[in-house]
Design an enzyme around this catalytic site. Structure first.
Site, short mmCIF file in Angstrom:
data_model
loop_
_atom_site.label_atom_id
_atom_site.label_comp_id
_atom_site.label_asym_id
_atom_site.label_seq_id
_atom_site.Cartn_x
_atom_site.Cartn_y
_atom_site.Cartn_z
N ASP A 1 -8.41 0.58 5.94
CA ASP A 1 -9.28 0.42 7.10
C ASP A 1 -10.28 -0.72 6.93
OD1 ASP A 1 -10.92 1.46 5.17
OD2 ASP A 1 -11.39 3.32 6.24
N GLY A 2 -10.19 -1.41 5.79
CA GLY A 2 -11.09 -2.54 5.58
C GLY A 2 -12.51 -2.13 5.21
N LYS B 1 -17.86 -6.89 0.49
CA LYS B 1 -16.79 -5.92 0.27
C LYS B 1 -17.00 -4.73 1.19
CE LYS B 1 -14.50 -3.18 -3.34
NZ LYS B 1 -14.38 -3.03 -4.81
N ARG C 1 -7.97 -14.34 -9.01
CA ARG C 1 -7.40 -13.32 -9.91
C ARG C 1 -6.08 -13.80 -10.50
NH1 ARG C 1 -9.65 -8.64 -7.21
NH2 ARG C 1 -11.33 -9.52 -5.96
N ASP D 1 -4.10 -7.72 -10.21
CA ASP D 1 -4.89 -8.21 -9.08
C ASP D 1 -6.38 -7.92 -9.28
OD1 ASP D 1 -3.73 -5.51 -8.63
OD2 ASP D 1 -5.10 -5.49 -6.93
N ASN D 2 -6.71 -7.18 -10.32
CA ASN D 2 -8.12 -6.91 -10.63
C ASN D 2 -8.58 -7.67 -11.87
OD1 ASN D 2 -8.34 -5.19 -8.45
ND2 ASN D 2 -7.92 -3.34 -9.63
N GLY E 1 -8.15 -7.13 1.19
CA GLY E 1 -7.92 -6.19 2.28
C GLY E 1 -9.21 -5.71 2.91
P1 AMP Z 1 -8.07 -2.04 -5.72
O1 AMP Z 1 -7.09 -1.46 -6.69
O2 AMP Z 1 -9.15 -1.11 -5.27
O3 AMP Z 1 -8.64 -3.32 -6.23
O4 AMP Z 1 -7.27 -2.36 -4.36
C1 AMP Z 1 -5.95 -2.82 -4.32
C2 AMP Z 1 -5.66 -3.50 -3.01
O5 AMP Z 1 -5.86 -2.63 -1.91
C3 AMP Z 1 -6.51 -4.73 -2.75
O6 AMP Z 1 -5.69 -5.71 -2.18
C4 AMP Z 1 -7.55 -4.23 -1.76
O7 AMP Z 1 -8.00 -5.25 -0.93
C5 AMP Z 1 -6.78 -3.20 -0.97
N1 AMP Z 1 -7.64 -2.13 -0.44
C6 AMP Z 1 -8.25 -1.14 -1.12
N2 AMP Z 1 -8.94 -0.36 -0.29
C7 AMP Z 1 -8.79 -0.86 0.96
C8 AMP Z 1 -9.26 -0.50 2.26
N3 AMP Z 1 -10.05 0.55 2.45
N4 AMP Z 1 -8.87 -1.26 3.30
C9 AMP Z 1 -8.07 -2.31 3.14
N5 AMP Z 1 -7.60 -2.71 1.96
C10 AMP Z 1 -7.94 -1.99 0.87
MG MG Z 2 -8.85 -4.96 -6.39
#
Ligand code: AMP
Ligand code: MG
Length: 494
Positions: free
Chosen positions: A128-129, A116, A186, A259-260, A100
């Site tokens: 917001d990416g 990232k 992953r 997913d992590n 994301g």
């Molecule tokens: P995480 O648990 O931080 O690994 O994130 C879980 C999911 O949310 C992943 O698919 C990330 O790409 C997405 N994600 C987290 N933060 C953002 C962000 N600010 N903008 C877009 N996608 C996000």
């Molecule tokens: Mg993640």
């Protein structure tokens, strides 16, 4: 579309590009470019990561690099994309997720390069990416600290910042981490294609991972000769080894969603992670984890649960369910053995023996009862082991339960007497770090960086790259955390 125009021509960094992940085809990703950020500046750079990647460290000094690693200029030969995956989050099926905010710039032999926080992708969902400065500094220092400790991890090449505002609980500023790993695939990638019934893609993905990362699975005679069961067994083994190392150093990941979880058994996706100060098995480092699903002591079981999700996802490729279960069940032996081996080494024993086991269990109980600082205990014990002087109370002083500790030390001394004295201490000082990235140290670096002072990031990196060295000039960073450290709240917001 998030695709936006790059400033300047593609830049050649002098590395060959292979872009292997891209060969999987567009069911696996969307091609796109990072979204530029205005007026970037350097926040941190790891020359050691540059060297590992094969990048001329001089190159990392140039303004061109600053633009490339902020996503403002493309790399010649790269092929930038965001991949799709799904996963289980906090024990629940979460559906489609995906990169994301991470964008793969491309792949050179042995290394994928990701930005990232580089802007929106088709998988950004409500996000917001972007990534904020504080979490990017934590990921940068966290990954390099883990590498310094010898724990399998993605690497972090650099962090760049921009004053562009990013909204979280309050307005913060944007940053981009450039991270490197042989693969960022992953468990969730496999779950994605299994869940959607896309078994051809599932097989292509498994074959890709086997061919490029686990070639021995093709010729593994165990598991009825099925390479996918062999893959499951190999991932189980690497994951057990990784989590054993986390537990032995007091590392809490914080968000062990599937997913992590790296298919290569690497520590990835540094979010609300923490190196524990006081030893507390029930410690929850993620303030968003209200149920304590990812509490420190639960990590080994969560990893096992996650491996079952991977096993489930691979089932379409596996004829015999009992083989998959047998491959997963190796964890029940591999994890405790890997952990005990590691703990024995922390005590100065190069080879694990049965007699070491009660010693390990007992010291962990004593440490937990008195909430003793985990890193300081092991380091002091390592120094104590060098001379073993009866009047050296530096370790004993860490405990309230002096009698309990004295009894333990007596049993320990007896076993230690069987090892040449210098050898044990040498081993201990190479496995028990003097420095870990404690939350308050990260916080010091973050606060300075917010004032545009990046020297703390650089100095902390230097120390964490060699955490077993004494670095006397930074002794304060090896000390107990200040009182305010326990009030630092780290959540999923990043
Ligand atoms: P995480 O648990 O931080 O690994 O994130 C879980 C999911 O949310 C992943 O698919 C990330 O790409 C997405 N994600 C987290 N933060 C953002 C962000 N600010 N903008 C877009 N996608 C996000
Ligand atoms: Mg993640």
């Amino acid at each position: 579309m998030p695709n936006s125009s790059h400033q300047g021509d593609p830049l050649d960094v002098g590395l060959p590009w292979v872009n292997r992940f891209a060969t999987l085809g567009d069911d696996f990703y969307a091609t796109l470019s990072p979204t530029p950020l205005p007026a970037p500046y350097w926040v941190g750079r790891s020359m050691s990561a540059a060297q590992a990647w094969g990048l001329d460290p001089q190159w990392l000094q140039a303004d061109d690099a600053l633009q490339v690693f902020t996503g403002n200029r493309p790399l010649a030969g790269g092929l930038s994309l965001a991949s799709v995956y799904s996963g289980h989050q906090f024990g629940q099926w979460a559906g489609q997720l995906g990169d994301g905010r991470a964008i793969l710039l491309g792949e050179t032999p042995g290394w994928e390069v990701q930005l990232k926080g580089a802007g929106l992708t088709p998988f950004s969902r409500m996000g917001d990416g972007r990534a904020v400065l504080r979490s990017s500094i934590r990921e940068f220092l966290g990954s390099e600290a883990m590498h310094g400790l010898g724990i399998p991890t993605s690497r972090a090449l650099c962090v760049t910042g921009s004053d562009a505002p990013v909204r979280r609980e309050e307005i913060e500023t944007a940053a981009v981490v450039t991270r490197l790993a042989p693969s960022f695939i992953r468990f969730g990638h496999f779950e994605h294609f299994c869940h959607h019934g896309h078994h051809d893609q599932l097989k292509a993905l498994a074959d890709f991972v086997i061919d490029h990362h686990y070639p021995a699975c093709r010729t593994d005679a165990r598991w009825g000769g099925n390479p996918y069961v062999s893959l499951l067994a190999a991932v189980t083994e690497r994951t057990a080894e990784m989590v054993a190392q986390w537990q032995a150093v007091g590392f809490c990941h914080g968000v062990m969603n599937t997913d992590n979880m790296s298919i290569l058994g690497l520590t990835i996706d540094y979010g609300p992670f923490q190196f524990m100060d006081a030893y507390d098995p029930g410690h929850i480092c993620n303030h968003s984890d209200h149920q304590g699903r990812y509490a420190f002591y639960k990590q080994p079981n969560v990893a096992y649960w996650n491996l079952f999700c991977l096993g489930q996802a691979l089932m379409p490729l596996i004829a015999a369910q009992e083989d998959a279960i047998a491959a997963l069940e190796t964890y029940k032996d591999l994890y405790p053995r890997a952990f005990a081996r590691r703990m024995a080494a922390k005590l100065g024993f190069a080879d694990l023996q049965e007699a070491h086991r009660p010693l390990i269990e007992d010291i962990l109980k004593l440490l937990a009862a008195d909430k003793v600082d985990f890193t300081i205990f092991w380091r002091r014990l390592s120094h104590w082991a060098r001379a073993q002087r009866a009047d050296d109370d530096s370790v004993r002083d860490l405990f309230l339960d002096r009698a309990g500790f004295d009894a333990w030390l007596l049993s320990y001394s007896e076993l230690l007497a069987q090892v040449p004295q210098g050898l044990a201490a040498d081993l201990m000082l190479k496995i028990n770090p003097r420095y870990v990235l404690r939350n308050h140290l990260g916080e010091e670096a973050i606060q300075a960086a917010k004032q545009k002072d990046f020297t703390v990031v650089a100095e902390l990196l230097q120390v964490l790259e060699r955490p077993f060295d004494e670095h006397p000039e930074h002794a304060a960073w090896a000390d107990f955390p200040p009182d305010w450290a326990s009030h630092i709240a780290i959540s999923c917001s990043s």
